[in-house]
Write a protein that holds these residues in place. Structure first.
Motif, short mmCIF file in Angstrom:
data_model
loop_
_atom_site.label_atom_id
_atom_site.label_comp_id
_atom_site.label_asym_id
_atom_site.label_seq_id
_atom_site.Cartn_x
_atom_site.Cartn_y
_atom_site.Cartn_z
N GLN A 153 2.10 2.43 -3.34
CA GLN A 153 1.13 2.90 -4.33
C GLN A 153 1.04 4.43 -4.45
O GLN A 153 0.74 4.93 -5.50
CB GLN A 153 -0.26 2.33 -4.05
CG GLN A 153 -0.36 0.85 -4.28
CD GLN A 153 0.00 0.47 -5.69
OE1 GLN A 153 -0.46 1.07 -6.65
NE2 GLN A 153 0.85 -0.53 -5.84
N ALA B 84 -6.01 -0.51 -4.54
CA ALA B 84 -5.54 0.86 -4.77
C ALA B 84 -6.17 1.44 -6.04
O ALA B 84 -6.64 2.58 -6.04
CB ALA B 84 -4.02 0.90 -4.87
N VAL C 17 -1.22 6.87 -3.56
CA VAL C 17 -2.46 7.39 -4.13
C VAL C 17 -2.71 8.78 -3.55
O VAL C 17 -2.77 8.94 -2.33
CB VAL C 17 -3.65 6.46 -3.80
CG1 VAL C 17 -4.94 7.00 -4.40
CG2 VAL C 17 -3.38 5.04 -4.28
N PHE D 282 0.84 -1.20 0.00
CA PHE D 282 0.00 0.00 0.00
C PHE D 282 0.87 1.26 0.00
O PHE D 282 0.61 2.20 -0.74
CB PHE D 282 -0.93 0.03 1.22
CG PHE D 282 -2.25 -0.63 0.99
CD1 PHE D 282 -3.21 -0.07 0.16
CD2 PHE D 282 -2.54 -1.83 1.60
CE1 PHE D 282 -4.44 -0.68 -0.05
CE2 PHE D 282 -3.77 -2.47 1.40
CZ PHE D 282 -4.71 -1.88 0.57
#
Length: 97
Positions: free
Chosen positions: A34, A77, A36, A31
């Motif tokens: 990623q 994600a 985001v 995570f």
């Protein structure tokens, strides 16, 4: 990480003993890789669902994922965090019927 004021979502990844034995460290790292925009990734203490992990909780929507593997993080994600569509097949059935 901050106080969450600049984030629209928070992803909690349990790092308690049972989830760690099930691979939660790799899930957290996946995570974190990623990046985001608008999403804060946090390690969490026990989320109270021992044995179903690694547990992932997306806030503020309170969407629960159970048994998450590192290689599934990209799907969460992309579909959930970027597109706003929870990954139905991976939802924790105890909370999402």
């Amino acid at each position: 990480m901050g106080n969450g004021a600049n984030f629209r979502q928070r992803v909690l990844v349990c790092q308690n003993r049972t989830c760690r034995k099930q691979g939660a460290r790799k899930v957290l790292a996946a995570f974190q890789a990623q990046l985001v925009p608008g999403v804060e990734i946090e390690s969490s203490s026990c989320l109270g669902q021992c044995g179903m992990g690694p547990m992932v909780l997306v806030l503020p929507e309170e969407v629960w994922y159970c048994g998450v593997r590192a290689d599934e993080v990209l799907a969460i994600a992309q579909r959930h965090l970027r597109e706003g569509k929870p990954v139905t097949a991976m939802l924790y059935k105890k909370f999402h019927h």
